[in-house]
Design an enzyme around this catalytic site. Structure first.
Site, PDB file in Angstrom:
ATOM      1  N   LYS A 177     -14.847  -0.912   6.193  1.00 17.25           N
ATOM      2  CA  LYS A 177     -14.786  -2.086   7.077  1.00 17.25           C
ATOM      3  C   LYS A 177     -13.375  -2.663   7.229  1.00 17.25           C
ATOM      4  O   LYS A 177     -12.964  -2.973   8.358  1.00 17.25           O
ATOM      5  CB  LYS A 177     -15.766  -3.158   6.573  1.00 17.25           C
ATOM      6  CG  LYS A 177     -16.045  -4.268   7.569  1.00 17.25           C
ATOM      7  CD  LYS A 177     -16.891  -3.815   8.753  1.00 17.25           C
ATOM      8  CE  LYS A 177     -18.371  -3.961   8.455  1.00 17.25           C
ATOM      9  NZ  LYS A 177     -19.211  -3.317   9.463  1.00 17.25           N
ATOM     10  N   HIS A 198      27.309   0.761  -8.029  1.00 16.63           N
ATOM     11  CA  HIS A 198      25.897   1.063  -8.294  1.00 16.63           C
ATOM     12  C   HIS A 198      25.616   2.538  -8.004  1.00 16.63           C
ATOM     13  O   HIS A 198      25.211   2.879  -6.889  1.00 16.63           O
ATOM     14  CB  HIS A 198      24.997   0.201  -7.414  1.00 16.63           C
ATOM     15  CG  HIS A 198      24.977  -1.246  -7.785  1.00 16.63           C
ATOM     16  ND1 HIS A 198      24.096  -1.764  -8.709  1.00 16.63           N
ATOM     17  CD2 HIS A 198      25.734  -2.272  -7.370  1.00 16.63           C
ATOM     18  CE1 HIS A 198      24.314  -3.063  -8.839  1.00 16.63           C
ATOM     19  NE2 HIS A 198      25.306  -3.401  -8.033  1.00 16.63           N
ATOM     20  N   GLN A 231     -11.669  -0.653   9.770  1.00 16.25           N
ATOM     21  CA  GLN A 231     -12.186  -0.909  11.126  1.00 16.25           C
ATOM     22  C   GLN A 231     -11.583  -2.188  11.695  1.00 16.25           C
ATOM     23  O   GLN A 231     -11.164  -2.244  12.850  1.00 16.25           O
ATOM     24  CB  GLN A 231     -13.705  -1.063  11.091  1.00 16.25           C
ATOM     25  CG  GLN A 231     -14.460   0.177  10.670  1.00 16.25           C
ATOM     26  CD  GLN A 231     -15.960  -0.115  10.585  1.00 16.25           C
ATOM     27  OE1 GLN A 231     -16.502  -0.865  11.387  1.00 16.25           O
ATOM     28  NE2 GLN A 231     -16.629   0.464   9.606  1.00 16.25           N
ATOM     29  N   GLU A 266      23.190   4.259  -8.815  1.00 20.47           N
ATOM     30  CA  GLU A 266      21.764   4.537  -8.599  1.00 20.47           C
ATOM     31  C   GLU A 266      21.420   4.656  -7.115  1.00 20.47           C
ATOM     32  O   GLU A 266      20.455   5.320  -6.749  1.00 20.47           O
ATOM     33  CB  GLU A 266      20.895   3.475  -9.285  1.00 20.47           C
ATOM     34  CG  GLU A 266      20.939   2.066  -8.690  1.00 20.47           C
ATOM     35  CD  GLU A 266      22.027   1.175  -9.268  1.00 20.47           C
ATOM     36  OE1 GLU A 266      23.054   1.722  -9.731  1.00 20.47           O
ATOM     37  OE2 GLU A 266      21.868  -0.058  -9.257  1.00 20.47           O
ATOM     38  N   CYS A 289      27.558  -2.491 -12.952  1.00 19.50           N
ATOM     39  CA  CYS A 289      27.985  -3.697 -12.257  1.00 19.50           C
ATOM     40  C   CYS A 289      28.095  -4.882 -13.221  1.00 19.50           C
ATOM     41  O   CYS A 289      29.040  -4.934 -13.999  1.00 19.50           O
ATOM     42  CB  CYS A 289      27.077  -3.994 -11.070  1.00 19.50           C
ATOM     43  SG  CYS A 289      27.948  -4.948  -9.815  1.00 19.50           S
ATOM     44  N   ASP A 322      -4.097   7.767  -4.315  1.00 15.52           N
ATOM     45  CA  ASP A 322      -3.012   7.539  -5.277  1.00 15.52           C
ATOM     46  C   ASP A 322      -2.585   8.898  -5.849  1.00 15.52           C
ATOM     47  O   ASP A 322      -3.430   9.762  -6.096  1.00 15.52           O
ATOM     48  CB  ASP A 322      -3.509   6.664  -6.440  1.00 15.52           C
ATOM     49  CG  ASP A 322      -3.911   5.271  -5.957  1.00 15.52           C
ATOM     50  OD1 ASP A 322      -3.524   4.909  -4.828  1.00 15.52           O
ATOM     51  OD2 ASP A 322      -4.617   4.566  -6.707  1.00 15.52           O
ATOM     52  N   VAL A 323      -1.290   9.060  -6.049  1.00 15.95           N
ATOM     53  CA  VAL A 323      -0.807  10.305  -6.667  1.00 15.95           C
ATOM     54  C   VAL A 323      -0.195   9.961  -8.026  1.00 15.95           C
ATOM     55  O   VAL A 323       0.222   8.832  -8.255  1.00 15.95           O
ATOM     56  CB  VAL A 323       0.249  11.016  -5.781  1.00 15.95           C
ATOM     57  CG1 VAL A 323      -0.395  11.726  -4.617  1.00 15.95           C
ATOM     58  CG2 VAL A 323       1.328  10.050  -5.297  1.00 15.95           C
ATOM     59  N   LEU A 342       0.826  -1.213   0.000  1.00 10.98           N
ATOM     60  CA  LEU A 342       0.000   0.000   0.000  1.00 10.98           C
ATOM     61  C   LEU A 342       0.858   1.260   0.000  1.00 10.98           C
ATOM     62  O   LEU A 342       0.348   2.369  -0.041  1.00 10.98           O
ATOM     63  CB  LEU A 342      -0.912   0.020   1.234  1.00 10.98           C
ATOM     64  CG  LEU A 342      -2.028  -1.015   1.270  1.00 10.98           C
ATOM     65  CD1 LEU A 342      -2.841  -0.870   2.554  1.00 10.98           C
ATOM     66  CD2 LEU A 342      -2.944  -0.864   0.068  1.00 10.98           C
ATOM     67  N   GLY A 343       2.170   1.071   0.083  1.00 14.05           N
ATOM     68  CA  GLY A 343       3.045   2.246   0.074  1.00 14.05           C
ATOM     69  C   GLY A 343       3.392   2.728   1.474  1.00 14.05           C
ATOM     70  O   GLY A 343       3.537   3.927   1.706  1.00 14.05           O
ATOM     71  N   ILE A 355       1.577 -13.457  12.138  1.00 15.33           N
ATOM     72  CA  ILE A 355       2.133 -14.054  13.357  1.00 15.33           C
ATOM     73  C   ILE A 355       3.548 -13.534  13.607  1.00 15.33           C
ATOM     74  O   ILE A 355       3.910 -13.143  14.712  1.00 15.33           O
ATOM     75  CB  ILE A 355       2.149 -15.599  13.232  1.00 15.33           C
ATOM     76  CG1 ILE A 355       0.713 -16.118  13.278  1.00 15.33           C
ATOM     77  CG2 ILE A 355       2.970 -16.229  14.359  1.00 15.33           C
ATOM     78  CD1 ILE A 355       0.594 -17.608  13.070  1.00 15.33           C
ATOM     79  N   LEU A 373       6.879   4.310   1.352  1.00 14.66           N
ATOM     80  CA  LEU A 373       6.843   5.630   0.731  1.00 14.66           C
ATOM     81  C   LEU A 373       6.230   6.653   1.673  1.00 14.66           C
ATOM     82  O   LEU A 373       6.689   7.793   1.765  1.00 14.66           O
ATOM     83  CB  LEU A 373       6.021   5.575  -0.558  1.00 14.66           C
ATOM     84  CG  LEU A 373       6.754   5.044  -1.777  1.00 14.66           C
ATOM     85  CD1 LEU A 373       5.787   4.821  -2.932  1.00 14.66           C
ATOM     86  CD2 LEU A 373       7.849   6.026  -2.208  1.00 14.66           C
TER      87      LEU A 373
END
Ligand code: GLN
Length: 543
Positions: free
Chosen positions: A189, A506, A192, A508, A380, A240-241, A16-17, A148, A20
């Site tokens: 729900k 790397h 909740q 990045e 790499c 959502d963006v 769900l992000g 768990i 982020l």
């Protein structure tokens, strides 16, 4: 100011992000002048994600101090100015490992070692260590409430509130408010139920981040507030963006920073979000588009190349360019004619990777880029494949290969160094983390970095075989980056080519949207220029 802690849990389902949101929260709190750090606690048993397949886990993010971590740490670094270290990510495996080591050493002599208090104490101890130098630590609990394996972590943060004082601890729960198409309704729900589950383990959330496809209307916020025992203004709508970098502004627009600071009793300056607003406006108004082929193995899941995708986008932002990524499965590239797969792209990139599958396709893509003057970036494994391609097709060393893919090649141009030959355990034993690299005067790398020495992060076992350095250089492959002892080749490049460079590290991992990495900025610039030149050429041809 007393140190403050924000714990973020997730409900309903994963993806769900949460990472982020934790990162964007860090950005907004930094925008208020506070120093923050992010921590990720992962409930799985692996000591770290280093040995997990990208299919299982997505990208493995590497920290400065050489820890293989969860990809959320990449989000944390990209959204904030903080530097993640080994202490910022720990798993159930790591927690048990330290407790069991202590038990064997006799530290608990005479006592029974148990989840409560020994495991939970170790979790709490690590949170305190990670939070040492900052005003606020934002701690994300991996997984979903109800798992768990997550229970000891929830128990630890429940206790943490008492230990640190309730005024210093905040619980944020991220949930899903799904839109049901058939009835045209948003449903509360699952939220909740998820909050109910959290309360069963003794945690009452202070704020709810409600993820949904659309804004959550007032009446639903009221409903959630009533059922979940959270003030209506603390039910935060996080739809959502269009682009993830809009999130800090979105959270601010929802007053999240004010709510958090008020609850934690912090006085702070007003938010300076200008860098983010500028960035988002540039993202939304590109002046050009470039298409880049990423020739890799794990192309079906883009999470595998998370930092890479972001770094390319950052290079795009720096050049006012939208970057379209085309993920090409290198196994499907026709080795004799790669133009089918690569004919309509402006740049080619071969990223990091492990294992022989698809390597011949990568080598063909590199040859195609080299011979057709297409801007090429190797990272790499990408560098290692450049060396193999050059050795085979320019130096004429038929059968040249990496020792990783052929135990007995005629020319092992990519080889294990002595330290790696002695390695018997797989976990955490690659060449990992930040290493210095000297750049050769007059090279493209030197011009791009505008520096003589740089530091970049590594994650690999194999190296360019020093026995072949001289032949490669004599043949025209410039080694422009060296380890300071001049034993290891860290960057290679070609002179008579618009842009052809590959690095063993790397880059990045160090690119941030507000500070794009120079290699990516330079690469995207070259790709855009090559595209323009090609279009001009086509116009001349048709005129
Ligand atoms: N498999 C190669 C090595 O271990 C490259 C690793 C990578 O690309 N991260 O050296």
């Amino acid at each position: 100011m007393r140190k403050k802690y924000i714990f973020i849990t997730g409900g309903v389902l994963s993806s769900l992000g949460k990472g982020l949101s934790a990162a964007a929260l860090g950005a907004v709190l930094e925008a208020r002048g506070l120093s923050i750090t992010n921590v990720k606690m992962d409930p799985y048993i692996n000591v770290d994600p280093g040995t997990m397949s990208p299919y299982q886990h997505g990208e493995v993010f590497v920290t400065e101090d050489g820890c293989e971590t969860d990809l959320d740490l990449g989000h944390y670094e990209r959204f904030t100015t903080s530097t993640m270290l080994v202490r910022n990510n720990f798993t159930t495996g790591k927690i048990y490992q330290s407790v069991i080591e202590r038990e064997r050493a006799g530290d608990y002599l005479g006592r029974t070692v148990q989840v409560i208090p020994h495991i939970t104490d170790e979790i709490k101890r690590r949170i305190l260590v990670a939070a040492e130098d900052v005003d606020i630590a934002i701690v994300e609990v991996g997984g979903t409430v109800g798992d768990i394996e997550g229970l000891p972590f929830l128990e630890a943060i429940r206790q943490f509130r008492m230990d640190a004082g309730p005024e210093n601890v905040l619980f944020i729960h991220l949930t899903l408010v799904p839109y049901i198409k058939t009835s045209g309704e948003l449903k509360t729900k699952p939220t909740q139920h998820s909050v109910k589950q959290l309360r069963e383990v003794g945690i009452q959330p202070d704020l709810l981040f409600c993820r949904s496809e659309m804004e959550i209307p007032k009446d639903l916020r009221q409903k959630i507030s009533r059922f979940c025992n959270v003030e209506e203004r603390d039910v935060i709508s996080v739809p959502d963006v269009a682009h993830i970098y809009e999130l800090p502004m979105k959270l601010h627009a929802e007053d999240v920073d004010d709510r958090v600071l008020e609850k934690l009793g912090i006085w702070a300056s007003s938010a300076d979000l200008e860098p983010w607003t500028d960035l988002v406006s540039r993202l939304h108004h590109p002046t050009k588009t470039v298409r880049i082929a990423i020739c890799g193995k794990y192309v079906h899941l883009t999470d595998t190349y998370k930092s890479l995708n972001e770094a390319l986008a950052h290079g795009g932002i720096a050049n006012g360019a939208a970057v379209d990524l085309v993920f090409v499965d290198s196994e499907t590239i026709d080795i004799d004619d790669p133009s089918g797969a690569l004919g309509d792209v402006d740049g080619i990139l071969v990223p990091g990777g492990f294992g022989v599958r698809g390597t011949e396709g990568k080598i063909a893509a590199i040859r195609y880029a080299r011979e057709n003057s297409i801007p090429f970036f190797g990272i790499c494994l990408g560098l290692q494949m450049v060396v193999v391609e050059f050795a085979r097709n320019v130096l004429g060393l038929t059968g040249a290969n990496s020792r990783e893919f052929d135990p007995n090649p005629t020319h092992a141009v990519i080889e294990l160094m002595n330290e790696q030959r002695e390695v018997t355990q797989k976990g955490g034993t690659m060449r990992l983390g930040s290493y210095p690299c000297d750049l050769g005067e007059g090279t493209r790398a030197h011009a791009i970095y505008d520096a003589g020495t740089i530091e970049e992060r590594h994650r690999h076992r194999f190296e360019v075989n020093p026995a072949h350095h001289a032949a490669l250089q004599d043949g025209g492959l410039v080694i422009s980056g060296w380890s300071p002892d001049r034993v290891l080749a860290e960057i290679v490049e070609l002179k008579d080519h618009p842009w052809f460079l590959a690095c063993q590290f790397h880059p990045e991992f160090k690119s941030r949207p507000l500070a794009p990495h120079p290699l990516f900025t330079s690469y995207i610039k070259a790709v855009a220029e090559a595209k323009r030149a090609r279009q001009r050429g086509a116009q001349v041809a048709t005129a």
